[in-house]
Design an enzyme around this catalytic site. Sequence first.
Site: not given
Length: 807
Positions: A353, A355-356, A358-360, A676, A719
């Site tokens: 996903g 950045p920012g 909340g993955k970590t 696209s 999108k």
Amino acid sequence: MSASQRVLPLLPLRGILVFPFMVIHLDVGREKSVRAIEEAMIRDRFIFLATQKDAQTDDPGPSDIYQMGTVAEVKQLLKLPGGTIRVLVEGAARARVVRYLATDPYFRVHVEQYPEVHVKTAEVEALMRSLVHHFEQYVKLSKRIPPETVVSIVNLDDPGRLADVIAAHLSLRIEDKQAILEAVNITERLEKLCAIVVRELEIVELERRINIRVRKQMEKTQKEYYLREQMKAIQKELGEKEDRTAEAEEYREKIAAAGLPPEVAEKALKEVEKLEKMPPMAAEATVVRNYLDWLIALPWSNSTEDRLDIKAAEAILEEDHYGLHKVKERILEYLAIRQLAPHMKGPILCFIGPPGVGKTSLGKSIARALGRKFVRISLGGVRDEAEIRGHRRTYVGALPGRIIQGMRQAGSKNPVFLLDEIDKMSTDFRGDPASALLEVLDPEQNVGFSDHYIEVPFDLSQVMFITTANVQHTIPRALFDRMEVIYISGYTEEEKVQIALRHLIPKQLKEHGLNEEMLKISEGAVRRIIREYTRESGVRNLERQIATICRKTAKDIVGGRYQRAKVSAGNINYYLGTPRFRYGMAEKEDETGVATGLAWTEVGGDTLAVEVGLCPGKGQLTLTGKMGEVMKESAQAAYSYVRSRARQLGIPEDFHERWDIHIHIPEGAIPKDGPSAGIAMATALASALTGRKVRHEVAMTGEITLRGRVLPVGGIKEKVLAAHRAGIKKVILPIENRKDLEEIPRNVKGKIEFVFVDHMDQVLAFALRERELAPEELAAVPPVPPVPVQMPAYCPLPEEQGTRIPS
């Protein structure tokens, strides 16, 4: 009464059984038993001995005593201090209880006595010989029975007496002895006893082997101890110090206490022996010490207990993160399976996903929910394979790889292990670290992960690996195939508002020494920050803007300007200055030659303006805006499609010979690629050539073919969220992307009208307004009457219930 039946007092025995011809002392203390003995002495000195089924029963009833017992004669009686009587009894014959005549003051029973029948057939003779042979072997091996006993038994000619005497000498369970006592038939009795003796013989043989093995081990240990003591004495005589010996003993104690697997312990002990033989100051000794320290410090057998309470884990995940339902559901599924299958292997998840989002921090929450240790290592910029597998000990300053270092840091063999930024690893002459990760992230192989420094397999199968990445295409295919991918898309405006109110604002207030009394930020202010001061998929910049407000407030409070502040949508400019972005990036008016496309980037979705300009010339096509190769090819395909449909669109068929066409995508410093934007470029090109304006409230995405077909594209959710942020009211999508709308939040779907198409003619019919004026450059050329194009039967979604975001 026949001669084989008689009435006798009964003495229940605890934990002992008396056979016929067996002489034994019995200590009698229970009141009923004492009275039974007294009655026997008054009468003919005969008494019936039967064993209790449970030796712990103090007051047995008829059902607690075996029916088969032995009629015995009391030979001697001696009263002991305390009321106990010691009697010497001799078994006379087998007997069975027919019925109980009295149970008080003692048991009096009617018994049927079985006389011994002396029938000696060939089968009985063979059984007797086999029994004597096996009993002799048993006596030789067990050494629990005096050898003289065998001599007396061999001379017995009565088969029944032989069986009873041997059974009396064996250390058997009461159940086995009772089975022999109940075998009235001589052949049956001999067969049962033979089977029992053979079984006991096997057990004794096994005991003998175990004793020999234990004795050898003890002898080896004693020998080693003796030799070490001799070595100490020799070293002392030579004047050498005992430091090395003490150090080696210390390492041996640590190895014994560390719970190492057998092969690892053997390797460690060999290294200890090597260390003992080295001079203390040798360089190699330091290497061996470091190696032993690493082996002992690793969690070979330490593990934490998982918190398998699904409701508690769900509460922790909800407390730490807003939204992210797919990830939370996956973790709860894992916990449910752990309850049913405790020894399942740890999953390997990959969060992809922008950045920012909340993955970590999600990895930390998972560890907290499971009650496990948490370890994080960053793989961004790692180029050396040894970072994963470690260096061999032959190199100076060698260390284990990051995986083993992380396991030592965790201190348990089942932590949550986060491999951050796995898509940003590189490759150079030092090897490919991504290939080294293949063994780590393969559930079938990581049970024996091999580190070059450790040199022994380490079990990683119980580790829960979580990897994070911003993009998928830079992850090697073989590595990507080993992970379960969970896509985390950007947040909607409503989700950002909730995250700010629930998490970010309380966190920043605490970090800046403020409280809710000193600073209050309204929901309207948060929405304005999201719309006009940040443009991102995650919430990092939103947190930075909130931190800016907190710093400004802290300065004003400390400076005495005011004691408390309330930030609203009206005064946000005082804290953050002029807005950086215009909310609603859609075009304000319909324009010719300008179409709004939708793009997906590493930071989420975004709108893309496609501009087309016409100049008199010779048909040259110019593409600018730092387009990639795939995007340039899409522009060529759109150009060829418009040429093929010139007559139907009312465009001069020789326009490609009279006009130079320039396709430009603004923000030219940002690289752009992908197919696209194909229908957006075709729409802008058709608009410029026909003079028909493009509807400003329409955005579109889709790949175009030379025949005008519209193919599906990816990143639909990102999108559509970008279109919503930009104020777009209608979105054109390929018809095959209809299924992707399930991922879009309901409040966003309720505000956008979706049009699904499968051909470019439908796109133009919907996106272009009717012709108003022909371009001045084409005034001299009589237009070809256009072939009517049927409007598409588009499919606007019904408005769904959801939280409306004020625009």
